[in-house]
Design a protein around this motif. Sequence first.
Motif, PDB file in Angstrom:
ATOM      1  N   HIS A   1       1.477  -1.399  -0.167  1.00 24.25           N
ATOM      2  CA  HIS A   1      -0.282   0.221   0.292  1.00 24.25           C
ATOM      3  C   HIS A   1       1.140   1.359  -0.221  1.00 24.25           C
ATOM      4  CE1 HIS A   1      -4.331   1.838   0.320  1.00 24.25           C
ATOM      5  NE2 HIS A   1      -2.982   2.164   1.294  1.00 24.25           N
ATOM      6  N   ARG A   2       2.109   1.303  -0.832  1.00 22.34           N
ATOM      7  CA  ARG A   2       2.705   1.855  -0.877  1.00 22.34           C
ATOM      8  C   ARG A   2       3.021   3.127   0.157  1.00 22.34           C
ATOM      9  NH1 ARG A   2      -1.477   6.331  -4.599  1.00 22.34           N
ATOM     10  NH2 ARG A   2      -2.377   5.225  -2.780  1.00 22.34           N
ATOM     11  N   GLY A   3       3.751   2.206   0.752  1.00 23.49           N
ATOM     12  CA  GLY A   3       4.389   2.167   2.318  1.00 23.49           C
ATOM     13  C   GLY A   3       3.661   1.632   3.395  1.00 23.49           C
ATOM     14  N   GLY A   4       4.188   2.103   4.764  1.00 23.68           N
ATOM     15  CA  GLY A   4       2.861   1.940   5.981  1.00 23.68           C
ATOM     16  C   GLY A   4       3.966   0.790   7.015  1.00 23.68           C
ATOM     17  N   VAL A   5       2.964   0.701   7.738  1.00 23.10           N
ATOM     18  CA  VAL A   5       3.534  -1.270   8.378  1.00 23.10           C
ATOM     19  C   VAL A   5       2.280  -1.347   9.086  1.00 23.10           C
ATOM     20  CG1 VAL A   5       5.512   0.130   9.513  1.00 23.10           C
ATOM     21  CG2 VAL A   5       3.531   0.982  10.807  1.00 23.10           C
ATOM     22  N   VAL A   6       2.722  -3.149   9.202  1.00 22.62           N
ATOM     23  CA  VAL A   6       1.535  -4.007  10.054  1.00 22.62           C
ATOM     24  C   VAL A   6       2.075  -4.522  11.468  1.00 22.62           C
ATOM     25  CG1 VAL A   6      -0.293  -5.863  10.015  1.00 22.62           C
ATOM     26  CG2 VAL A   6       1.251  -4.766   7.477  1.00 22.62           C
ATOM     27  N   LEU A   7       1.375  -3.880  12.258  1.00 18.54           N
ATOM     28  CA  LEU A   7       1.798  -3.732  13.980  1.00 18.54           C
ATOM     29  C   LEU A   7       0.909  -5.227  14.543  1.00 18.54           C
ATOM     30  CD1 LEU A   7       1.059  -0.665  15.524  1.00 18.54           C
ATOM     31  CD2 LEU A   7       3.623  -1.845  15.034  1.00 18.54           C
ATOM     32  N   LEU A   8       1.507  -5.739  14.364  1.00 16.76           N
ATOM     33  CA  LEU A   8       0.210  -7.426  15.789  1.00 16.76           C
ATOM     34  C   LEU A   8       0.445  -7.187  16.659  1.00 16.76           C
ATOM     35  CD1 LEU A   8      -0.545  -9.956  15.133  1.00 16.76           C
ATOM     36  CD2 LEU A   8       0.881 -10.822  14.724  1.00 16.76           C
ATOM     37  N   MET A   9      -0.530  -7.164  17.707  1.00 12.96           N
ATOM     38  CA  MET A   9       0.397  -7.089  19.352  1.00 12.96           C
ATOM     39  C   MET A   9      -0.932  -8.825  19.862  1.00 12.96           C
ATOM     40  SD  MET A   9      -1.424  -3.082  19.192  1.00 12.96           S
ATOM     41  CE  MET A   9      -0.844  -1.747  17.963  1.00 12.96           C
ATOM     42  N   GLU A  10      -0.020  -9.237  20.798  1.00 18.10           N
ATOM     43  CA  GLU A  10      -0.576 -10.442  21.262  1.00 18.10           C
ATOM     44  C   GLU A  10      -0.146 -10.057  22.725  1.00 18.10           C
ATOM     45  OE1 GLU A  10      -0.028 -14.179  18.585  1.00 18.10           O
ATOM     46  OE2 GLU A  10       2.199 -13.313  18.856  1.00 18.10           O
ATOM     47  N   GLU A  11      -1.057 -10.604  23.697  1.00 12.65           N
ATOM     48  CA  GLU A  11      -1.375 -10.490  25.122  1.00 12.65           C
ATOM     49  C   GLU A  11      -0.502 -11.414  25.226  1.00 12.65           C
ATOM     50  OE1 GLU A  11      -5.050 -10.358  28.390  1.00 12.65           O
ATOM     51  OE2 GLU A  11      -4.766 -10.249  26.517  1.00 12.65           O
ATOM     52  N   GLY A  12       0.682 -10.937  26.207  1.00 18.55           N
ATOM     53  CA  GLY A  12       1.708 -12.128  26.952  1.00 18.55           C
ATOM     54  C   GLY A  12       1.043 -12.333  28.060  1.00 18.55           C
ATOM     55  N   ARG A  13       2.150 -12.196  29.181  1.00 16.26           N
ATOM     56  CA  ARG A  13       1.884 -12.806  30.558  1.00 16.26           C
ATOM     57  C   ARG A  13       1.387 -11.590  31.459  1.00 16.26           C
ATOM     58  NH1 ARG A  13       6.314 -10.182  33.515  1.00 16.26           N
ATOM     59  NH2 ARG A  13       7.705  -9.513  32.539  1.00 16.26           N
ATOM     60  N   SER A  14       0.931 -12.110  31.994  1.00 16.44           N
ATOM     61  CA  SER A  14      -0.198 -11.345  33.014  1.00 16.44           C
ATOM     62  C   SER A  14       0.790 -10.309  34.000  1.00 16.44           C
ATOM     63  CB  SER A  14      -1.535 -11.131  33.651  1.00 16.44           C
ATOM     64  OG  SER A  14      -2.286 -10.828  34.947  1.00 16.44           O
ATOM     65  N   VAL A  15       0.588  -9.243  34.489  1.00 16.58           N
ATOM     66  CA  VAL A  15       1.308  -8.303  35.485  1.00 16.58           C
ATOM     67  C   VAL A  15       0.631  -8.520  36.811  1.00 16.58           C
ATOM     68  CG1 VAL A  15       3.191  -8.201  33.970  1.00 16.58           C
ATOM     69  CG2 VAL A  15       1.077  -6.335  34.443  1.00 16.58           C
ATOM     70  N   GLY A  16      -0.280  -8.973  36.928  1.00 19.84           N
ATOM     71  CA  GLY A  16      -1.353  -8.628  38.852  1.00 19.84           C
ATOM     72  C   GLY A  16      -2.489  -7.565  37.376  1.00 19.84           C
ATOM     73  N   ALA A  17      -3.364  -8.496  38.981  1.00 20.67           N
ATOM     74  CA  ALA A  17      -4.933  -7.094  38.411  1.00 20.67           C
ATOM     75  C   ALA A  17      -4.618  -5.534  38.249  1.00 20.67           C
ATOM     76  CB  ALA A  17      -6.236  -7.695  38.479  1.00 20.67           C
ATOM     77  N   THR A  18      -6.030  -4.530  38.166  1.00 20.83           N
ATOM     78  CA  THR A  18      -5.887  -3.261  38.369  1.00 20.83           C
ATOM     79  C   THR A  18      -6.881  -3.495  39.332  1.00 20.83           C
ATOM     80  OG1 THR A  18      -4.660  -2.801  36.387  1.00 20.83           O
ATOM     81  CG2 THR A  18      -6.225  -0.968  37.627  1.00 20.83           C
TER      82      THR A  18
END
Length: 623
Positions: free
Chosen positions: A606-623
Amino acid sequence: MSEAPRAAETDEELEDLLGFLRDARGFDFTGYKRSSLGRRIRKRMADVGINAYADYRDLLEANADEFRALFNTILINVTSLFRDADAWTFLQHEVIPELLERLGPQDEIRVWSAGCSSGEEAYSLAIMFAEHLGIEETLTRVKIYGTDVDEEALRDARSGLYPGRALEPLSPELRDKYFEVNGSQFSFRPDLRRRVIFGRHDITRDAPISRLDLLVCRNALMYFNVEAQTQIIDRFHFALRERGFLFLGKAEMLLNDADRFDVVSMRQRIFRRRAGNAATPYQPAPPKLRPHFGGELQSVARNRQVRDLVLDAAPGAALAVDTDGIVVLINNHARVQFGLTTNDIGRPFQDLEISYRPVELRSLIDQATHERRTLRVNGAERRGAGEDAQFFDITVQPLVGAGGLPAATNITFTDVTVATKLKAEIKRVREDLETAYEELQSTNEELETTNEELQSSIEELETTNEELQSTNEELETTNEELQSGNEELETMNEETRIRSEELDEARAFLEGVLTSIAAAVVVLDKKLNVKSWNRGAIDLWGLRTDEVLDTPFFGLDFGLPTQRLRAVVEDCVSSGKRGAPVEIDAVNRLGRSFVCSVQCSPFDGHRGGVVLLMEEGRSVGAT
């Protein structure tokens, strides 16, 4: 007849017509540009169904009302209050203050609106000075002359009546201050109206009004040829005082008069007469002086002297006006002819109808006094309500008293109605006879040429038949080409439909792929605006697609600190290579903290640009 001789004949006929207009009605159009002048005259000829200039001259001689229609066609009376607002604003804020600063507090301000048409420009000047000086000072100091060659336009100007739409350029405050409701129209306020003098004046022939502080002539010079323009500018130069201002129209400028005029504003076409230039071709008359009389005895002697001079110089209808513009004598012929009485003696001349009808006499009186010469107007027409037209030869004669000083002006009227009508009738009959003779002579020639024209018409019809047959064949060929083109358009339409279906299928496939991916997928264009936001991104961050589409990614506010990704994303865009996964502490849409793994890949499709793949890893505690 060849085209060149015919053109020469047409030019000669046009010049004869112009000479006739000048001699018959006093309108001299010989200085006008022939291209525009000929075009307007031919337009009027077409309106009345006449092709030849000679035939149109016959119509003018037979129908006096046609002169008015012709002059209205030639004289383009386009005007309005404060026309070209920017130019008037410059005049009001830059020129008028300089003009007033140069004059003394009691000095008279003389203004000339040349080519004033129906008077809006002259009244605009009166409003402008009244706004600067106030009404009272304007009434005592400012004198405005409005002149034109169109008597019909001057009648409208003298009335001072305008419809509501003509006052639209004015603010409501100015309209209410300077105009009064008069039936369905608005009339200019009477006290200021008396400071505006309208009169017929031909800037190509008549002597100019002199000792001016401001001369306004907008979009009139452009209709004259170079020679006439030069003569007019000479008259304007004489008319202006040193450092007086000349205000021209948008289409006019003084490119060759730098030695006589300084440029005040080339954009607004405002110029200033330079000091120290000798004025040509006219010489101003000595200033109007008034002898000092002390007491009642001297006043009686002065009036007796004026009365004697007028009686000696006026064999017919006559009246006299002193140097203050007061009527000092009306003889019996004038009282009978113009409905005047002895009660009118001692009144201001400008208050009498005779001062502007049949012609504008106030400007002629000023001119005759300043130039110290007798002026004559021949064949002036005067028409009252329900009355036949009368014609007068008018003489305006300055009278000089003791010591060579101006004493009064004598105005005489000679009734030439019978002679004028008889002369016109004799001329019309003679020309009718000449025309009839020429028509009889030309009839024989026309009959001789008829057979030749008929033979030529037969040959033209045969040629036309062949051309029609050829045209029919061309139309058949064109029809076949159009049919072929239609088939090609249908084929292209089918291909477009198939391609559209394929695109819809591919789009549905890509949307399905993005939806089936559990991870959050975000596509950014080369400006780092969001172009795609899949279902995984919605579930992870809680933002809908319509909230983020075409929005700068780094301007979004959600659980991922995007600024920590800026360097990674910009590096991916510039290098075109996939970057290593980046782990960032984040908060999902439910408020739970976790470590988000972000993979940045270039988007080459698409004439430049990026694709971001975001995945949920380990948990660091609940808010």
